[in-house]
Design a protein around this motif. Structure first.
Motif, PDB file in Angstrom:
ATOM      1  N   GLY A 194       0.805  -1.216   0.000  1.00 53.98           N
ATOM      2  CA  GLY A 194       0.000   0.000   0.000  1.00 53.98           C
ATOM      3  C   GLY A 194       0.834   1.260   0.000  1.00 53.98           C
ATOM      4  O   GLY A 194       0.470   2.265  -0.620  1.00 53.98           O
ATOM      5  N   ARG A 198       0.605   4.266  -2.900  1.00 50.53           N
ATOM      6  CA  ARG A 198       0.297   5.648  -2.526  1.00 50.53           C
ATOM      7  C   ARG A 198       1.428   6.605  -2.889  1.00 50.53           C
ATOM      8  O   ARG A 198       1.186   7.787  -3.115  1.00 50.53           O
ATOM      9  N   TYR A 207      -7.636   7.419  -1.425  1.00 44.36           N
ATOM     10  CA  TYR A 207      -7.244   6.400  -0.457  1.00 44.36           C
ATOM     11  C   TYR A 207      -8.036   6.507   0.843  1.00 44.36           C
ATOM     12  O   TYR A 207      -7.837   5.698   1.752  1.00 44.36           O
ATOM     13  N   LYS A 208      -8.912   7.510   0.919  1.00 42.71           N
ATOM     14  CA  LYS A 208      -9.820   7.607   2.062  1.00 42.71           C
ATOM     15  C   LYS A 208     -11.123   6.856   1.816  1.00 42.71           C
ATOM     16  O   LYS A 208     -11.915   6.651   2.732  1.00 42.71           O
ATOM     17  N   ASN A 214      -8.247  -0.326   0.418  1.00 40.92           N
ATOM     18  CA  ASN A 214      -7.998   0.670   1.458  1.00 40.92           C
ATOM     19  C   ASN A 214      -8.312   0.123   2.842  1.00 40.92           C
ATOM     20  O   ASN A 214      -7.602   0.403   3.810  1.00 40.92           O
ATOM     21  N   ASP A 218      -5.739  -0.189   5.985  1.00 39.56           N
ATOM     22  CA  ASP A 218      -6.031   0.441   7.279  1.00 39.56           C
ATOM     23  C   ASP A 218      -6.038  -0.578   8.414  1.00 39.56           C
ATOM     24  O   ASP A 218      -5.525  -0.318   9.511  1.00 39.56           O
TER      25      ASP A 218
END
Length: 513
Positions: A194, A198, A207-208, A214, A218
């Motif tokens: 990841g 990014r 990416y939110k 994602n 997280d």
């Protein structure tokens, strides 16, 4: 020989341009609207970057709306690394890495680095590395003891497990439980993939979004942070029960002054120079505001996260690449086995054996040259400056690739050839300054370089003394570039080997470079 076209059309060998003031600056070919060169850099980053030195000494790459400058010549890279005031840690990769490592030693800015390096340096003094070597050897032996004749190992996973045992054993006096070690390894893989995505495709708001990828990122990152928080809390509750790297780190204050803002470098000639020559600044130049202050809980969290990520994954991948290369070069494997038989005589390796394991050290060094884990890193200019004759504005991102530098045929003749003897003393001296950078250079050089080389050489010797690792097939292994350079799965069969009668005198010189 690689060559470039100078400003006046004069063709000059790479590495010689800076002596003639004939730097060439150009833009990378191709690129598409909006994304620029993000797609080739994501799909085939090694091929893409390795082709750029043919276009100049300093080459512009576009990543979406951003422009990144790739320094292709070792002299330019040295200029960048030896001037941390002008070229500070930053850029898309480091900005993303801070999500994982926080503001630790690897990712912090120059202004925070002096304090952090002072606090961490006592953990990596040569005397402490010698102490750690005993723990390393015990953990390596315990890991290898679990292997069985005829067993098929994924060597990449096996080296991750071995390095996790060593790192946590040295760091925290105890190894991670098997389930937790597997959890850490899985989380690291998800997070590092990841991070690269990014960094290469910097589309922050996307990416939110709650996409499956994602969410996986997280969750993995939260799990890693949770593990670190638990370790810190446990140690704070019982601060006097351990004598390990973490205890040294938590007890350190700024009164331990072994580093300052001056550069530190091996000069790029021999990446396994274990000297520690850190000039101590005079009292007037020292920062007094944070004198004798220990690490805060957040600083401890960030440093522990840094040491776990850097200590486990990079050394593990260097070892995995080493065994892959040895499996393709049986003569070098035989030389390694002969050295292990002669030096160790059937016993586990210890710190006293390191000076006599010269071929093992050269094998690891050559693997680091061909497949450096930290294959591409960035810096950001803190002020307007000039690089290769080009004016760069403040905030410009500059990229350098150890992988690209290590493939330069001027510095390393026949660079695709696995040749550990490149690092014999009489040959290593011919490597141009700044051409070999597996641990970077300057005062931001990896603080754990000696630690990593000690672990890798001990592990290689211990395994070579007992096992021969044979690949299941002759398939082509292609590097998998994430935040670090991985070989991917490496299935190999464990074949036990006994010590040769009479010790099997090695056919290789044993002095360490």
């Amino acid at each position: 020989m690689k060559a470039t076209h100078g400003e006046a059309g004069v063709r000059t060998p790479r590495g010689a341009a800076h002596t003639q003031n004939a730097w060439t600056v150009s833009a990378a070919p191709g690129g598409i609207p909006l994304l620029g060169h993000a797609l080739p850099l994501w799909r085939r980053p090694l091929d893409f970057l390795a082709a750029l030195p043919d276009h100049g000494d300093l080459v512009a790459i576009r990543l979406g709306p951003q422009r990144v400058w790739l320094a292709c010549d070792p002299a330019l890279v040295q200029q960048i690394l030896m001037d941390p005031r002008t070229y500070d840690k930053g850029g898309p990769l480091y900005d993303t890495m801070r999500m994982v490592l926080g503001n630790g030693l690897v990712t912090c800015s120059r202004t925070a680095h002096r304090r952090q390096r002072r606090l961490a340096q006592p953990c990596f003094r040569p005397s402490r590395i010698a102490d750690y070597a005993g723990v390393m050897s015990a953990e390596i032996g315990a890991a290898v003891e679990e292997w069985r004749p005829g067993q098929t190992l994924d060597v990449t996973d096996a080296m991750m497990d071995l390095s996790a045992r060593v790192t946590t054993g040295v760091l925290m006096s105890t190894s991670l439980a098997p389930g937790l070690a597997a959890d850490v390894r899985g989380c690291l893989g998800t997070v590092m993939r990841g991070v690269l995505l990014r960094a290469v495709v910097p589309l922050g708001p996307l990416y939110k979004l709650p996409t499956p990828g994602n969410r996986r990122f997280d969750r993995a990152l939260a799990r890693l942070h949770g593990i670190i928080d638990g370790i810190i809390a446990e140690r704070r509750a019982a601060p006097d029960e351990h004598d390990d790297l973490l205890a040294t780190l938590l007890a350190a204050t700024d009164d331990d002054r072994e580093d300052d803002d001056a550069g530190r470098s091996t000069g790029g000639r021999c990446p396994v120079d274990h000297t520690r020559d850190h000039p101590v600044p005079p009292p007037a130049t020292r920062e007094a505001t944070d004198a004798k202050e220990p690490l805060t809980d957040q600083e401890a969290h960030d440093q522990l996260m840094t040491f776990l990520v850097a200590g486990i994954e990079t050394t593990a991948l260097a070892l995995a690449w080493t065994f892959h290369l040895l499996s393709r070069h049986p003569e070098e494997e035989r030389r390694l086995h002969a050295e292990a038989d002669s030096v160790l005589a059937g016993r586990p390796p210890g710190p006293g054996d390191l000076p006599r394991l010269g071929h093992a050290r050269r094998v690891v060094t050559e693997a680091l040259r061909m497949y450096p884990p930290g294959w591409a890193l960035t810096r950001v200019t803190t002020t307007e400056t000039t690089l290769a004759g080009r004016r760069l504005a403040r905030g410009s991102t500059v990229l350098y690739s150890a992988y690209v530098l290590h493939q330069d045929p001027v510095a390393f003749p026949d660079p695709q050839l696995f040749d550990p003897d490149r690092w014999l003393p009489e040959r290593a001296g011919s490597v141009p300054s700044g051409a070999m950078l597996p641990f970077a250079a300057g005062n931001r050089k990896c603080i754990g370089d000696h630690f990593a080389m000690t672990e890798a050489v001990l592990a290689l010797a211990a395994i070579a003394a007992r096992w021969r690792l044979r690949p299941l097939s002759a398939r082509t292994v292609r590097p998998v570039p994430a935040a670090v350079l991985s070989p991917g799965p490496l299935p190999m069969v464990c074949e036990p080997r006994g010590r040769r009668p009479g010790g099997g005198a090695p056919a290789v010189p044993t002095e360490a470079p």
